[in-house]
Design an enzyme around this catalytic site. Structure first.
Site, mmCIF file in Angstrom:
data_model
loop_
_atom_site.group_PDB
_atom_site.id
_atom_site.type_symbol
_atom_site.label_atom_id
_atom_site.label_comp_id
_atom_site.label_asym_id
_atom_site.label_seq_id
_atom_site.Cartn_x
_atom_site.Cartn_y
_atom_site.Cartn_z
ATOM 1 N N SER A 59 17.268 7.319 -71.301
ATOM 2 C CA SER A 59 16.356 8.508 -71.594
ATOM 3 C C SER A 59 16.646 9.600 -72.660
ATOM 4 O O SER A 59 17.287 9.169 -73.589
ATOM 5 C CB SER A 59 15.863 8.918 -70.195
ATOM 6 O OG SER A 59 14.318 9.555 -70.382
ATOM 7 N N ASP A 226 10.953 3.362 -70.171
ATOM 8 C CA ASP A 226 12.201 4.293 -69.996
ATOM 9 C C ASP A 226 13.116 3.374 -68.860
ATOM 10 O O ASP A 226 12.556 3.059 -67.719
ATOM 11 C CB ASP A 226 11.886 5.525 -69.298
ATOM 12 C CG ASP A 226 12.768 6.982 -69.237
ATOM 13 O OD1 ASP A 226 13.756 6.454 -68.306
ATOM 14 O OD2 ASP A 226 12.704 7.604 -69.715
#
Length: 392
Positions: A59, A226
């Site tokens: 991320s 993600d």
């Protein structure tokens, strides 16, 4: 813990690290706007002359990893600063007054209010160089995995392409880079690693494609979200692949596993995020510590096998699992600020960013003030961890 008065010369510590460890890894967790803390940690490492040869991120950690690996060492801190200043710049249409969040200039309730305003502004207007709101996200017109989201991350692609040299990232003479994402179709976690194939801007954006805010990212016909949906830290990847090498690892956590009991719904939301995104770090550390001790024990036992028996298939099979490697792992853990609420990971105000950056730098400098911590572990204790909670 309080920092020592006299720090050791950075050059001597850097030389000792280079002598004692074959791998120096920087492991960067996800956490949105809190990621400026990681940039501060990296600045401290650079000041000390300790340069990781492996950076792994998920991320926002993957985006920081791209900036670090995609620039020459002397330019990395400058590029990190440019990146964070770019994505923390106020939107062009200030629906609310843009006021510096200076903890010395405002009382706590005002700080909390300004932080909340900054987060609300990010939600409604996006962040320059990062993401912009979609005009009609709920309409099914031309819907696809790449458009099913509240925001469009096309600006982020331009920012990374401007600040990152992907030829450098994919140069085998440069540092190793690993980023994690989730394959939407299979639900399986996937690591993209420059030792296994070229990394493009899409690999780093995929690692930060958190739904429903951000759209899925397509890579070679597959769509990814993600990596924090499955595991918010790439620590397992680093510890597994480095299991046969003496390693110094800096794990930079943006969510604290420990915290106060929540007293209202806002605190419940904040505490739930902390637990959700920090949960795997300690579990992975404990598991890998046990595994490393077992591998070391097997390694020591195998040294007792007579040389004329070492061609036996059982011995050869055991060699695969034995390891005499030593691991020194530092957990640098971001501490919540008193003014922060459950929106802390999307408060992209410049003032909060500077505070996060400063906290990371301070914590790393505090860590460096304990040179004994950097000594290579012993055979009796092959896996050593340090949870760094430096006091102000």
């Amino acid at each position: 813990m309080v920092a020592a008065t006299h720090n050791p010369p950075a050059t001597s510590l850097a030389a000792a690290v280079k002598r004692d460890y074959r791998t120096v890894a920087l492991v960067l967790q996800g956490g949105g706007a809190l990621g400026a803390y990681q940039a501060g940690v990296y600045e401290g490492l650079e000041q000390a002359g300790i340069r990781p040869d492996w950076v792994a991120g998920i991320s926002i950690g993957a985006l920081n990893a791209a900036i670090i690996a995609g620039n020459p060492p002397e330019k990395r801190v400058e590029r990190l600063r440019e990146f964070w200043q770019s994505i923390c710049h106020p939107p062009l249409l200030p629906l609310w007054p843009t006021v510096p969040l200076d903890p010395g200039a405002w009382e706590l309730p005002w700080q909390n209010g300004l932080s909340g305003w900054a987060a609300l502004r990010a939600l409604t207007q996006g962040q320059p160089g990062f993401f912009t709101p979609r005009p009609f996200p709920l309409l099914p017109l031309r819907a696809s995995p790449a458009t099913a989201s509240w925001y469009d991350t096309t600006p982020l692609k331009g920012t990374l392409e401007r600040l990152v040299d992907f030829d450098r990232i994919n140069d085998p003479r440069s540092m190793r880079v690993s980023v994690g994402a989730v394959n939407i179709r299979t639900g399986n976690f996937a690591y993209f690693d420059n030792t296994e194939g070229p990394l493009r801007v899409e690999h780093f954006i995929a690692s930060g494609s958190l739904p429903p805010g951000f759209p899925a990212t397509e890579i070679d016909g597959e769509f990814y979200w993600d990596g924090g949906m499955v595991s918010n830290t790439p620590l397992y990847k680093v510890l597994s692949d480095a299991s046969c090498r003496d390693s110094l690892i800096f794990q930079v956590d943006l969510w604290s596993a420990r915290g106060e009991l929540p007293r209202d719904l806002a605190e419940v939301t904040s505490r739930a995020k902390d637990i959700q995104y920090s949960s795997r770090t300690r579990l992975i550390t404990e598991y890998m510590s046990l595994r490393q001790r077992q591998q070391r024990t097997l390694h020591d036992l195998m040294s007792l096998v007579p040389s004329d028996q070492r061609d036996h298939p059982a011995y050869r099979h055991a060699e695969i699992y034995a390891s005499g490697a030593l691991v020194n792992l530092f957990h640098l853990i971001y501490r919540n600020k008193p003014y922060e609420g459950h929106y802390k990971d999307y408060d992209f105000s410049a003032g909060s960013m500077l505070q996060h950056w400063s906290s990371g730098l301070d914590d790393l400098q505090c860590t460096l003030s304990e040179p004994a911590w950097f000594e290579r572990p012993s055979a009796e204790h092959p896996f050593v961890t340090h949870d760094v909670h430096c006091e102000d």
